[in-house]
Design a protein around this motif. Structure first.
Motif, PDB file in Angstrom:
ATOM      1  N   VAL A 199      26.815  55.890  16.948  1.00 54.34           N
ATOM      2  CA  VAL A 199      26.435  55.078  17.948  1.00 54.34           C
ATOM      3  C   VAL A 199      25.306  56.019  18.726  1.00 54.34           C
ATOM      4  CG1 VAL A 199      27.247  54.455  20.327  1.00 54.34           C
ATOM      5  CG2 VAL A 199      28.639  54.174  18.096  1.00 54.34           C
ATOM      6  N   PRO A 200      25.319  57.379  18.901  1.00 54.22           N
ATOM      7  CA  PRO A 200      24.171  57.747  19.503  1.00 54.22           C
ATOM      8  C   PRO A 200      22.662  57.376  18.830  1.00 54.22           C
ATOM      9  CG  PRO A 200      25.807  59.589  19.296  1.00 54.22           C
ATOM     10  CD  PRO A 200      26.368  58.389  18.567  1.00 54.22           C
ATOM     11  N   ALA A 201      22.724  57.273  17.585  1.00 55.65           N
ATOM     12  CA  ALA A 201      21.518  57.038  17.018  1.00 55.65           C
ATOM     13  C   ALA A 201      21.026  55.336  17.151  1.00 55.65           C
ATOM     14  CB  ALA A 201      21.549  57.081  15.299  1.00 55.65           C
ATOM     15  N   TYR A 202      22.009  54.646  17.056  1.00 51.87           N
ATOM     16  CA  TYR A 202      21.886  53.190  17.390  1.00 51.87           C
ATOM     17  C   TYR A 202      21.440  53.052  19.021  1.00 51.87           C
ATOM     18  CZ  TYR A 202      23.263  48.333  18.718  1.00 51.87           C
ATOM     19  OH  TYR A 202      23.064  47.202  19.004  1.00 51.87           O
ATOM     20  N   ALA A 203      22.153  53.724  19.628  1.00 51.74           N
ATOM     21  CA  ALA A 203      21.920  53.556  21.166  1.00 51.74           C
ATOM     22  C   ALA A 203      20.282  53.967  21.236  1.00 51.74           C
ATOM     23  CB  ALA A 203      22.777  54.419  22.171  1.00 51.74           C
ATOM     24  N   LEU A 204      19.902  55.058  20.630  1.00 54.11           N
ATOM     25  CA  LEU A 204      18.662  55.528  20.792  1.00 54.11           C
ATOM     26  C   LEU A 204      17.617  54.441  20.443  1.00 54.11           C
ATOM     27  CD1 LEU A 204      16.577  57.735  21.449  1.00 54.11           C
ATOM     28  CD2 LEU A 204      16.850  58.935  19.313  1.00 54.11           C
ATOM     29  N   GLY A 205      17.986  54.107  19.129  1.00 51.49           N
ATOM     30  CA  GLY A 205      17.113  52.995  18.626  1.00 51.49           C
ATOM     31  C   GLY A 205      16.953  51.672  19.647  1.00 51.49           C
ATOM     32  N   ILE A 206      18.070  51.238  20.091  1.00 56.71           N
ATOM     33  CA  ILE A 206      17.913  50.122  20.960  1.00 56.71           C
ATOM     34  C   ILE A 206      17.172  50.345  22.249  1.00 56.71           C
ATOM     35  CG2 ILE A 206      19.395  48.502  22.484  1.00 56.71           C
ATOM     36  CD1 ILE A 206      19.186  47.970  19.271  1.00 56.71           C
ATOM     37  N   GLU A 207      17.375  51.660  22.844  1.00 56.03           N
ATOM     38  CA  GLU A 207      16.787  52.044  24.135  1.00 56.03           C
ATOM     39  C   GLU A 207      15.198  52.215  23.771  1.00 56.03           C
ATOM     40  OE1 GLU A 207      15.899  56.635  25.686  1.00 56.03           O
ATOM     41  OE2 GLU A 207      17.935  55.781  25.766  1.00 56.03           O
ATOM     42  N   THR A 208      14.789  52.686  22.594  1.00 57.72           N
ATOM     43  CA  THR A 208      13.364  52.786  22.165  1.00 57.72           C
ATOM     44  C   THR A 208      12.867  51.418  21.960  1.00 57.72           C
ATOM     45  OG1 THR A 208      13.882  54.791  20.930  1.00 57.72           O
ATOM     46  CG2 THR A 208      12.008  53.536  20.181  1.00 57.72           C
ATOM     47  N   ILE A 209      13.460  50.430  21.450  1.00 57.60           N
ATOM     48  CA  ILE A 209      12.904  49.059  21.291  1.00 57.60           C
ATOM     49  C   ILE A 209      12.803  48.223  22.534  1.00 57.60           C
ATOM     50  CG2 ILE A 209      13.501  46.808  20.320  1.00 57.60           C
ATOM     51  CD1 ILE A 209      15.236  48.325  17.964  1.00 57.60           C
ATOM     52  N   VAL A 210      13.981  48.310  23.365  1.00 62.99           N
ATOM     53  CA  VAL A 210      13.729  47.818  24.874  1.00 62.99           C
ATOM     54  C   VAL A 210      12.619  48.385  25.711  1.00 62.99           C
ATOM     55  CG1 VAL A 210      14.995  47.852  27.099  1.00 62.99           C
ATOM     56  CG2 VAL A 210      16.414  47.264  25.113  1.00 62.99           C
ATOM     57  N   GLU A 211      12.429  49.670  25.581  1.00 60.95           N
ATOM     58  CA  GLU A 211      11.011  50.301  26.144  1.00 60.95           C
ATOM     59  C   GLU A 211       9.970  49.531  25.672  1.00 60.95           C
ATOM     60  OE1 GLU A 211      11.435  54.489  25.765  1.00 60.95           O
ATOM     61  OE2 GLU A 211      13.142  54.821  26.997  1.00 60.95           O
ATOM     62  N   LEU A 212       9.759  49.473  24.126  1.00 55.65           N
ATOM     63  CA  LEU A 212       8.621  48.940  23.654  1.00 55.65           C
ATOM     64  C   LEU A 212       8.542  47.516  24.043  1.00 55.65           C
ATOM     65  CD1 LEU A 212       8.652  50.673  20.111  1.00 55.65           C
ATOM     66  CD2 LEU A 212       7.443  51.136  21.982  1.00 55.65           C
ATOM     67  N   THR A 213       9.512  46.873  24.037  1.00 49.16           N
ATOM     68  CA  THR A 213       9.257  45.317  24.474  1.00 49.16           C
ATOM     69  C   THR A 213       8.993  45.244  25.727  1.00 49.16           C
ATOM     70  OG1 THR A 213      11.992  44.946  24.618  1.00 49.16           O
ATOM     71  CG2 THR A 213      10.685  44.574  22.420  1.00 49.16           C
ATOM     72  N   GLU A 214       9.642  46.038  26.681  1.00 50.97           N
ATOM     73  CA  GLU A 214       9.204  45.846  28.075  1.00 50.97           C
ATOM     74  C   GLU A 214       7.780  46.430  28.569  1.00 50.97           C
ATOM     75  OE1 GLU A 214      12.285  47.936  30.240  1.00 50.97           O
ATOM     76  OE2 GLU A 214      13.515  46.511  30.219  1.00 50.97           O
ATOM     77  N   ALA A 215       7.181  47.355  27.632  1.00 41.96           N
ATOM     78  CA  ALA A 215       6.056  47.774  27.857  1.00 41.96           C
ATOM     79  C   ALA A 215       5.001  46.781  27.122  1.00 41.96           C
ATOM     80  CB  ALA A 215       5.702  49.073  26.990  1.00 41.96           C
ATOM     81  N   ALA A 216       5.289  46.226  26.169  1.00 37.06           N
ATOM     82  CA  ALA A 216       4.409  44.993  25.652  1.00 37.06           C
ATOM     83  C   ALA A 216       4.247  43.808  26.690  1.00 37.06           C
ATOM     84  CB  ALA A 216       4.959  44.395  24.274  1.00 37.06           C
TER      85      ALA A 216
END
Length: 152
Positions: free
Chosen positions: A114-131
Motif C-alpha cells: 500500500v505505501p508504494a501504491y499510495a505514493l504512486g497515486i499521490e504522484t499521479i494526482v500531483e502531475l494531473t493537477e499541475a497539468a
C-alpha cells in the motif's frame, strides 16, 4: 569564458541535454551533482554516468516510454518519492498516459504494498493537477483535473 572553462561548460551542457532528451528537464539533483563535479574537477564521473544511463535507456528493447514506466515502478517500490516523480514526468514526456502511470501504481500495490501504491497515486494526482493548471489547485469548484475521467 576562457578556453578550458568554456570546454567544461559545453561538456556539462551535453550532460544536461541528455537528461532533457529523456526526461524533458534537468532534475535539481543532476544540477547539484554537476555543480559539485565542476567545482572539484569530477565532471568526467558525471559524463560516464550520463553515458551509461544513455546506453541503458536508449539501447534497450523496452524503449523510452516503457523504461520510464519501469523506473517509476521501481522507485515507488523503493519509496523514493522525488525520483519517482521525475520518472513519472519522464514517462509522460516519452508518450505514456495517465492510465499507464495508474497501471504501474496498481502493480506496485501487489509487489511493494500500500505505501508504494499510495505514493504512486499521490504522484499521479500531483502531475494531473499541475497539468490542469492553477484552477485545479482551487478545488472541485474549479472543474475536473486532467485525467479526472480516470480512476484516481
Amino acid at each position: 569564458m576562457s578556453g578550458p572553462d568554456e570546454a567544461l561548460a559545453l561538456r556539462a551542457e551535453a550532460v544536461r541535454e541528455r537528461h532533457r532528451t529523456t526526461l524533458g528537464s534537468v532534475p535539481a539533483g543532476v544540477e547539484a551533482r554537476l555543480g559539485l563535479a565542476l567545482a572539484h574537477g569530477r565532471l568526467h564521473t558525471e559524463e560516464a554516468l550520463a553515458g551509461l544511463r544513455h546506453v541503458v535507456l536508449t539501447d534497450n528493447a523496452l524503449g523510452g516510454r516503457v523504461q520510464q514506466l519501469v523506473h517509476f515502478g521501481q522507485l515507488l517500490a523503493l519509496g523514493r518519492a522525488e525520483p519517482a516523480r521525475i520518472h513519472a514526468r519522464g514517462a509522460l514526456h516519452a508518450g505514456a498516459g495517465v492510465a499507464d502511470l495508474i497501471g504501474v501504481a496498481e502493480t506496485a500495490l501487489l509487489t511493494a504494498g500500500v505505501p508504494a501504491y499510495a505514493l504512486g497515486i499521490e504522484t499521479i494526482v500531483e502531475l494531473t493537477e499541475a497539468a490542469a493548471g492553477p484552477e485545479a489547485a482551487a478545488g472541485p469548484a474549479a472543474g475536473p483535473a486532467a485525467g479526472a475521467g480516470e480512476p484516481l
